[in-house]
Design a protein around this motif. Structure first.
Motif, PDB file in Angstrom:
ATOM      1  N   GLU A 388      24.634   2.709  47.227  1.00 43.12           N
ATOM      2  CA  GLU A 388      24.063   3.499  48.309  1.00 43.12           C
ATOM      3  C   GLU A 388      25.107   3.729  49.419  1.00 43.12           C
ATOM      4  O   GLU A 388      25.264   4.849  49.921  1.00 43.12           O
ATOM      5  CB  GLU A 388      22.838   2.802  48.881  1.00 43.12           C
ATOM      6  CG  GLU A 388      22.122   3.591  49.971  1.00 43.12           C
ATOM      7  CD  GLU A 388      20.910   2.867  50.503  1.00 43.12           C
ATOM      8  OE1 GLU A 388      20.303   3.344  51.489  1.00 43.12           O
ATOM      9  OE2 GLU A 388      20.545   1.816  49.918  1.00 43.12           O
ATOM     10  N   ASP A 389      25.830   2.660  49.757  1.00 44.80           N
ATOM     11  CA  ASP A 389      26.887   2.799  50.789  1.00 44.80           C
ATOM     12  C   ASP A 389      27.987   3.728  50.313  1.00 44.80           C
ATOM     13  O   ASP A 389      28.530   4.508  51.098  1.00 44.80           O
ATOM     14  CB  ASP A 389      27.468   1.419  51.108  1.00 44.80           C
ATOM     15  CG  ASP A 389      26.493   0.540  51.856  1.00 44.80           C
ATOM     16  OD1 ASP A 389      25.493   1.057  52.379  1.00 44.80           O
ATOM     17  OD2 ASP A 389      26.704  -0.698  51.873  1.00 44.80           O
ATOM     18  N   PHE A 390      28.300   3.638  49.003  1.00 41.96           N
ATOM     19  CA  PHE A 390      29.347   4.505  48.439  1.00 41.96           C
ATOM     20  C   PHE A 390      28.932   5.974  48.548  1.00 41.96           C
ATOM     21  O   PHE A 390      29.727   6.832  48.933  1.00 41.96           O
ATOM     22  CB  PHE A 390      29.604   4.128  46.980  1.00 41.96           C
ATOM     23  CG  PHE A 390      30.478   5.093  46.244  1.00 41.96           C
ATOM     24  CD1 PHE A 390      31.851   5.115  46.437  1.00 41.96           C
ATOM     25  CD2 PHE A 390      29.928   6.009  45.337  1.00 41.96           C
ATOM     26  CE1 PHE A 390      32.659   6.007  45.772  1.00 41.96           C
ATOM     27  CE2 PHE A 390      30.738   6.910  44.665  1.00 41.96           C
ATOM     28  CZ  PHE A 390      32.098   6.911  44.881  1.00 41.96           C
ATOM     29  N   LEU A 391      27.672   6.272  48.204  1.00 37.14           N
ATOM     30  CA  LEU A 391      27.193   7.659  48.254  1.00 37.14           C
ATOM     31  C   LEU A 391      27.189   8.185  49.698  1.00 37.14           C
ATOM     32  O   LEU A 391      27.518   9.340  49.947  1.00 37.14           O
ATOM     33  CB  LEU A 391      25.801   7.753  47.656  1.00 37.14           C
ATOM     34  CG  LEU A 391      25.702   7.498  46.141  1.00 37.14           C
ATOM     35  CD1 LEU A 391      24.241   7.572  45.692  1.00 37.14           C
ATOM     36  CD2 LEU A 391      26.542   8.496  45.365  1.00 37.14           C
ATOM     37  N   LYS A 392      26.829   7.326  50.626  1.00 35.59           N
ATOM     38  CA  LYS A 392      26.849   7.730  52.039  1.00 35.59           C
ATOM     39  C   LYS A 392      28.270   8.056  52.490  1.00 35.59           C
ATOM     40  O   LYS A 392      28.499   9.012  53.237  1.00 35.59           O
ATOM     41  CB  LYS A 392      26.271   6.613  52.909  1.00 35.59           C
ATOM     42  CG  LYS A 392      24.776   6.420  52.794  1.00 35.59           C
ATOM     43  CD  LYS A 392      24.306   5.279  53.661  1.00 35.59           C
ATOM     44  CE  LYS A 392      22.803   5.066  53.544  1.00 35.59           C
ATOM     45  NZ  LYS A 392      22.336   3.905  54.342  1.00 35.59           N
ATOM     46  N   GLY A 393      29.230   7.249  51.998  1.00 29.77           N
ATOM     47  CA  GLY A 393      30.642   7.486  52.345  1.00 29.77           C
ATOM     48  C   GLY A 393      31.143   8.789  51.774  1.00 29.77           C
ATOM     49  O   GLY A 393      31.963   9.481  52.406  1.00 29.77           O
TER      50      GLY A 393
END
Length: 395
Positions: A388-393
């Motif tokens: 999820e953090d990767f997609l936000k980045g």
């Protein structure tokens, strides 16, 4: 496509081939004599052990008198290392190995360090899983008595430059042992051409049963006994022989020797198909180990943003058996020492999957894995805060 069960954990253990099982049965029913007995019952059984010894030797291009049967690969590793170490107990002593060895080698070396004052150099590996030959040469000292470097790694399948290592050891008068448990029966091995002094192998990796293995000891190499109490194995390894297991190991080596080229060709094609298709359909996938210098039987991956344990359980629910380089399956929070040695982060190393093939593996099974694996990885990633953090980045 639906299959009931797909077994792709052959690096952990292989099924026993029917013809190998058949070779054992007579030694449970009628061939029960003790091979050390001088009567006909014992002599007949001993003759079959001699045949098995020849078959193991032929697979390695060794002499039968250089083959000693053991209770498995771990015992063979322990005997090779401790047997040489015991002969140098009262001298300065130094051993060279690698960071990615099987624990049968690593823990034995650590035992010698802690309890007997040995110095051990643990060679690092490059990103492809192979040692740096120049670093190996630099590690050699006047006190180096033994090098123990595995032929091929059990997690990532990478094959080391064994012939070159052996030649360097021979030039420096250093005994060279290789743990070839994963390599025997999967690649061509010539102990003479490769300058190997000692080699460990195990039956249950080549379609024989568990509980039997062998140690090749080159003629002229002297090492102390690991097990005392009897005159078996030419007074080198005490204990009444596991006759049925030894016969099975001999039969397995005979079969492997006859069909090795076909075995390598078939598994290489299946392995490459599996690797290329998984890379194509699952993003953020790392193939671990060298792409060329690897066993035909092992495909190993790290899938970013997931946990290997959850992946294994999910695969098991659809009938696929694989394994993870992550030690989380044994109750440890630490990832595999092999994957960490490759330079991977903890998070990436935890998302590992090893799929290991056998003579029984089919194209249909590979197709099934390629069908079932991507949605499992996607589902696990969708549950992952890291993903999820990767997609936000990315956004």
């Amino acid at each position: 496509m639906e299959l009931n069960r797909v077994y792709l954990d052959n690096a952990a253990t292989t099924p026993v081939k029917p013809e190998i099982l058949d070779s054992m049965l007579d030694f449970y029913k009628e061939g029960y004599g003790n091979p050390s007995s001088i009567h006909s019952f014992g002599r007949e059984v001993k003759s079959h052990i001699d045949i098995a010894r020849e078959n193991v030797a032929n697979l390695l291009n060794a002499s039968a008198k250089e083959i000693y049967f053991t209770g498995g690969g771990s015992e063979a590793d322990n005997w090779a290392i401790k047997g040489i170490a015991l002969r140098y107990m009262n001298q300065d002593k130094h051993i060279i190995t690698t960071e990615i060895e099987h624990h049968a080698v690593l823990d034995t070396c650590k035992y010698l360090e802690k309890n007997h004052g040995f110095k051990v150099t643990y060679l690092k590996i490059k990103e492809n899983g192979i040692i740096d030959i120049e670093e190996f040469k630099s590690a050699i000292t006047k006190d180096t008595i033994l090098t123990s470097i595995m032929f091929a790694n059990n997690e990532i399948g990478t094959i080391q430059p064994i012939k070159e290592i052996g030649a360097i050891c021979r030039e420096n008068n250093i005994v060279f042992h290789t743990d070839a448990v994963q390599a025997v029966g999967n690649v061509h091995i010539d102990v003479k051409d490769m300058n190997i002094d000692m080699l460990s192998l195990s039956g249950h990796k080549i379609y024989a049963p568990k509980g039997v293995g062998a140690l090749y000891i080159r003629n002229g190499i002297r090492l102390d006994n690991l097990i005392h109490g009897g005159g078996q194995e030419r007074k080198k390894r005490a204990g009444t022989e596991n006759v049925a297991g030894i016969v099975a190991l001999g039969k397995a080596c005979e079969i492997a020797n006859k069909g090795l080229d076909e075995h390598i060709s078939k598994l290489t094609a299946l392995r490459d198909d599996l690797i290329s298709r998984i890379q194509a359909v699952i993003p953020h996938t790392i193939v671990t180990g060298d792409l060329e210098k690897r066993l035909p039987s092992i495909a190993s991956f790290c899938f970013k943003f997931i946990e290997g344990e959850a992946l294994l359980l999910s695969l098991d629910l659809v009938g696929i058996a694989g394994s993870s380089g992550s030690a989380c399956t044994s109750g440890s929070l630490d990832p595999s020492h092999v994957l960490m040695a490759l330079g991977l982060t903890h998070e990436v190393a935890h998302g590992s999957l090893r799929l290991s093939l056998s003579d029984f593996t089919t194209k249909e099974e590979i197709d099934y894995v390629v069908e079932k694996l991507p949605p499992i990885v996607e589902r696990l990633r969708n549950m992952s805060p890291l993903y999820e953090d990767f997609l936000k980045g990315e956004k």
